[in-house]
Scaffold this motif. Structure first.
Motif, short mmCIF file in Angstrom:
data_model
loop_
_atom_site.label_atom_id
_atom_site.label_comp_id
_atom_site.label_asym_id
_atom_site.label_seq_id
_atom_site.Cartn_x
_atom_site.Cartn_y
_atom_site.Cartn_z
N PRO A 147 -7.88 -86.15 19.93
CA PRO A 147 -7.64 -87.00 18.75
C PRO A 147 -7.08 -88.35 19.17
O PRO A 147 -6.73 -88.57 20.33
CB PRO A 147 -6.62 -86.20 17.96
N THR A 148 -6.97 -89.25 18.21
CA THR A 148 -6.37 -90.56 18.44
C THR A 148 -4.96 -90.57 17.89
O THR A 148 -4.73 -90.18 16.75
CB THR A 148 -7.21 -91.66 17.76
N LEU A 149 -3.99 -91.02 18.70
CA LEU A 149 -2.61 -91.15 18.27
C LEU A 149 -2.26 -92.62 18.13
O LEU A 149 -2.51 -93.42 19.03
CB LEU A 149 -1.64 -90.49 19.26
N THR A 150 -1.68 -92.97 16.97
CA THR A 150 -1.29 -94.36 16.69
C THR A 150 0.15 -94.36 16.22
O THR A 150 0.55 -93.51 15.42
CB THR A 150 -2.19 -94.97 15.61
N GLU A 151 0.94 -95.34 16.70
CA GLU A 151 2.35 -95.44 16.32
C GLU A 151 2.57 -96.68 15.44
O GLU A 151 1.95 -97.72 15.64
CB GLU A 151 3.23 -95.54 17.56
N TYR A 152 3.47 -96.52 14.46
CA TYR A 152 3.84 -97.62 13.57
C TYR A 152 5.36 -97.75 13.60
O TYR A 152 6.08 -96.82 13.25
CB TYR A 152 3.36 -97.33 12.14
N GLY A 153 5.83 -98.91 14.06
CA GLY A 153 7.26 -99.14 14.20
C GLY A 153 7.70 -100.44 13.57
O GLY A 153 7.43 -100.70 12.39
N PRO A 195 9.13 -87.11 19.09
CA PRO A 195 8.52 -86.73 17.82
C PRO A 195 9.24 -85.52 17.23
O PRO A 195 9.56 -84.58 17.95
CB PRO A 195 7.07 -86.41 18.20
N LEU A 196 9.48 -85.55 15.91
CA LEU A 196 10.34 -84.53 15.32
C LEU A 196 9.65 -83.77 14.19
O LEU A 196 9.23 -82.64 14.35
CB LEU A 196 11.64 -85.17 14.83
N ASP A 197 9.53 -84.39 13.01
CA ASP A 197 8.92 -83.70 11.87
C ASP A 197 7.45 -84.10 11.78
O ASP A 197 7.04 -85.15 12.29
CB ASP A 197 9.66 -84.07 10.59
N ILE A 198 6.64 -83.27 11.11
CA ILE A 198 5.20 -83.52 11.02
C ILE A 198 4.70 -83.02 9.67
O ILE A 198 5.18 -82.02 9.15
CB ILE A 198 4.46 -82.84 12.19
N THR A 199 3.74 -83.75 9.09
CA THR A 199 3.22 -83.40 7.77
C THR A 199 1.78 -83.86 7.64
O THR A 199 1.30 -84.73 8.39
CB THR A 199 4.07 -84.06 6.67
N ASP A 200 1.05 -83.28 6.68
CA ASP A 200 -0.29 -83.76 6.36
C ASP A 200 -0.17 -85.03 5.54
O ASP A 200 0.68 -85.14 4.66
CB ASP A 200 -1.08 -82.70 5.61
N GLY A 201 -1.00 -86.03 5.85
CA GLY A 201 -0.91 -87.33 5.19
C GLY A 201 -1.92 -87.50 4.09
O GLY A 201 -2.84 -86.69 3.92
N PRO A 202 -1.80 -88.58 3.31
CA PRO A 202 -2.73 -88.84 2.22
C PRO A 202 -4.14 -89.18 2.68
O PRO A 202 -5.07 -89.18 1.89
CB PRO A 202 -2.08 -90.03 1.48
N ASP A 203 -4.28 -89.47 3.99
CA ASP A 203 -5.59 -89.80 4.54
C ASP A 203 -6.28 -88.60 5.18
O ASP A 203 -7.33 -88.73 5.80
CB ASP A 203 -5.46 -90.93 5.56
N PHE A 234 3.77 -87.95 11.88
CA PHE A 234 5.00 -87.41 12.43
C PHE A 234 6.04 -88.53 12.62
O PHE A 234 5.69 -89.71 12.70
CB PHE A 234 4.73 -86.72 13.77
N THR A 235 7.31 -88.13 12.63
CA THR A 235 8.39 -89.09 12.85
C THR A 235 8.73 -89.16 14.33
O THR A 235 8.61 -88.19 15.07
CB THR A 235 9.65 -88.71 12.06
N THR A 245 13.08 -96.95 19.72
CA THR A 245 12.96 -97.90 18.60
C THR A 245 12.54 -97.21 17.32
O THR A 245 12.61 -97.78 16.24
CB THR A 245 11.94 -99.00 18.94
N GLY A 246 12.11 -95.96 17.42
CA GLY A 246 11.78 -95.18 16.24
C GLY A 246 10.50 -95.64 15.56
O GLY A 246 9.90 -96.65 15.90
N GLY A 247 10.05 -94.87 14.59
CA GLY A 247 8.84 -95.18 13.85
C GLY A 247 8.17 -93.90 13.39
O GLY A 247 8.75 -92.82 13.43
N VAL A 248 6.93 -94.04 12.96
CA VAL A 248 6.13 -92.88 12.60
C VAL A 248 4.79 -92.97 13.33
O VAL A 248 4.35 -94.06 13.70
CB VAL A 248 5.90 -92.76 11.08
N GLY A 249 4.17 -91.85 13.56
CA GLY A 249 2.90 -91.82 14.25
C GLY A 249 1.86 -91.04 13.47
O GLY A 249 2.18 -90.22 12.62
N ARG A 250 0.60 -91.30 13.79
CA ARG A 250 -0.51 -90.59 13.16
C ARG A 250 -1.39 -89.98 14.23
O ARG A 250 -1.65 -90.59 15.27
CB ARG A 250 -1.36 -91.53 12.31
N ILE A 251 -1.84 -88.75 14.00
CA ILE A 251 -2.80 -88.11 14.90
C ILE A 251 -4.01 -87.70 14.07
O ILE A 251 -3.89 -87.04 13.03
CB ILE A 251 -2.18 -86.91 15.64
#
Length: 429
Positions: free
Chosen positions: A38-44, A320-328, A333-334, A339-345
C-alpha cells in the motif's frame, strides 16, 4: 506490473435453483488481502497540525477525521478529507482539556464527538462540531483513568476506567452508570462493539490475560481467559469473519482471534519488541490492521489465514498509535511522537458477491458489490465448471469513489445441466 487482484475466494454458501438446467455456486466470503504494497502518506505541520501536538485517538465522521492531541495543553483536531487541512480547538484556558490528556475518541450516534479525559479525576467529554461547545461528564469515581471509548449498539457511549476496574456507560443526554469488572485490578482498555452486539474489551493488567464482554441489555460481564503466556492484551476489534480480534503486547507481540463464545482459535506472532502491536482496525479489505509504535514504526496487516506483513511509516520515530477506517475507505492512524501528525495507508478494494438472479437453462445475471476505497478500481466476474473458474467477464471500471458500488453482469450461452462456480474479483493499484 499490475497488483494481484482482490477476490472473495472462500466459498461459504451455495445457491442452487433446481430443477432449472443451470445451477450456480457463488463464493460469498471475506476477501483475501492483496499482495501489493500500500501507499503510506503523512500529514503534519504542512496540513496545519501543531508541531509536537502528540496526536493520540482518532475516529472518522462529521466531515473528516477527528483526533485528540495529548500534549499540554491538550486539544481536539479535525482533518478534512479530501482537502487534508487541519483545524485545532485549543482549550488552554479551559479546565475541560488543559492538562487532562485527551485520549480515545469516537463519533456518537448524536453526531457529536466523544472523547476520554484520562488524567485528573477522569471524565468523558462531548464536543459539538457545529457549535464547537464542549461539555464534560466526570466519572462518579475519582482518578478513574478513562482511556478508551466506543459508541455502543444501544445508542450510548461505553468507556473503560483503567484505574478503577470499571466499564462505564454514558447516555447522550448525560446519564452515567459504571459496572465493576469481576476480576480485581484488571486494567480494562480497548473497548469496542463486537460482532455479537455486545461490548468487548481487553484486561491489560500483567498476569490477568483476559478479554471481557458486557451485554448492553443485561449489563452482565463475562470474562474469557487467554492461553498462558507473557503477552498483555491491549485492544480488540470485530473482524469481517465474525470473530473478535485482539492485540497482545509483549516480547515479539501477537494478534489473536477469539470466537464470540470465548474460544481462542489463533494467536499470530508479530515479531519485534515490547511495544508491538497496539491498536487495531478492521479494513474494508477483510483484513485486520494494527499499529506498531516501536522505532521504526510501522502499520501491520494480518489476513484471516494469519499471513502477517509490516509496512514502515515514512517517519521512523513517529510512533503510530491509534488507527481507524477513514471517510475515503482507507485507514488512518495517529503519529504520537516527534513532530506528530496523522497518516493514511491505502487499501485494496473490498468485494462481496451477491446471489445471482434470472437463472434459466442457459443464462444468469451476476451481482456484487465493490469498494474502490478512493482509488481507480476495475472488476470482473470469474466463472467455470469448478472452483478453478477458467473464464471471466470483461474488465469493467468501478470508479474511484469512497463508497461501495453495486456491480452486475449477465452470462448467456451457458451449457445446460451444469453447475457453475462464480466469484467477483476487483483490483486497484
Amino acid at each position: 506490473m499490475d497488483a494481484p487482484p482482490e477476490s472473495d475466494e472462500i466459498p461459504v454458501r451455495a445457491y442452487r435453483w433446481l430443477p432449472l438446467a443451470v445451477a450456480v455456486v457463488v463464493s460469498l466470503a471475506v476477501p483475501a488481502g492483496a499482495a501489493a504494497a500500500p501507499t503510506l502518506t503523512e500529514y503534519g505541520s504542512s496540513a496545519g497540525i501543531s508541531s509536537s501536538a502528540g496526536p493520540t485517538g482518532i475516529t472518522s465522521g462529521a466531515g473528516g477525521l477527528w483526533f485528540t492531541e495529548l500534549n499540554d495543553p491538550g486539544a481536539l483536531a479535525k482533518l478534512t478529507v479530501p482537502g487534508f487541512s487541519a483545524s485545532e480547538w485549543d482549550y488552554y484556558n479551559s479546565a475541560i482539556i488543559k492538562d487532562r490528556e485527551p485520549a480515545g475518541i469516537t463519533l456518537g450516534p448524536d453526531g457529536n464527538l466523544w472523547f476520554a479525559q484520562r488524567k485528573g479525576a477522569g471524565a468523558v467529554v462531548r464536543f459539538d462540531p457545529v457549535t464547537q461547545i464542549a461539555t464534560t461528564f466526570p466519572t462518579t469515581t475519582t482518578s478513574s483513568g478513562v482511556n478508551d471509548l466506543a459508541a455502543g449498539p444501544d445508542g450510548a457511549i461505553w468507556f473503560t476506567e483503567n484505574l478503577k476496574n470499571r466499564i462505564g456507560r454514558l447516555t447522550v443526554t448525560g446519564t452515567m452508570t459504571e459496572y465493576v469488572i469481576p476480576t480485581a485490578a484488571s486494567e480494562p482498555r480497548g473497548i469496542r462493539s463486537g460482532p455479537d452486539g455486545a461490548l468487548w474489551f481487553a484486561e491489560s493488567a500483567v498476569g490477568i490475560r483476559k478479554l471481557g464482554r458486557i451485554d448492553p441489555v443485561t449489563k452482565a460481564i463475562t470474562e474469557f481467559p487467554l492461553p498462558s503466556g507473557s503477552y498483555v492484551p491491549w485492544d480488540v476489534v470485530a473482524g469481517a469473519d465474525g470473530a473478535v480480534w485482539f492485540s497482545e503486547v509483549g516480547v515479539a507481540g501477537a494478534i489473536g482471534r477469539m470466537t464470540t463464545a470465548g474460544s481462542v482459535t489463533d494467536e499470530f506472532t508479530v515479531g519485534g519488541d515490547l511495544t508491538t502491536p497496539i491498536h487495531l482496525a478492521a479494513g474494508s479489505d477483510g483484513n485486520v490492521w494494527f499499529t506498531r509504535p516501536a522505532s521504526p514504526g510501522s502499520i501491520g496487516r494480518v489476513t484471516p489465514a494469519g499471513s502477517m506483513t509490516l509496512y514502515p511509516v515514512p517517519t521512523a520515530s513517529s510512533m503510530p498509535l491509534d488507527i481507524t477506517d477513514g471517510p475515503d475507505g482507507n485507514l488512518w492512524f495517529t503519529e504520537s511522537a516527534g513532530t506528530g501528525g496523522v497518516g493514511r495507508i491505502t487499501l485494496g478494494p473490498g468485494v462481496e458477491t451477491s446471489a445471482p438472479t434470472a437463472v434459466d437453462a442457459s443464462s444468469v445475471a451476476l451481482h456484487g458489490k465493490v469498494s474502490p476505497n478512493s482509488q481507480a478500481t476495475t472488476y470482473w466476474f470469474e466463472y467455470g465448471l469448478s472452483n478453478s473458474y477458467g473464464a471471466q467477464t470483461a474488465v469493467t471500471s468501478a470508479g474511484a469513489g469512497a463508497a461501495p458500488v453495486i456491480v452486475q453482469n449477465a452470462l448467456d450461452g451457458l451449457a445446460s445441466s451444469r453447475t457453475f462456480h462464480v466469484r467477483l474479483v476487483a483490483q486497484n493499484a
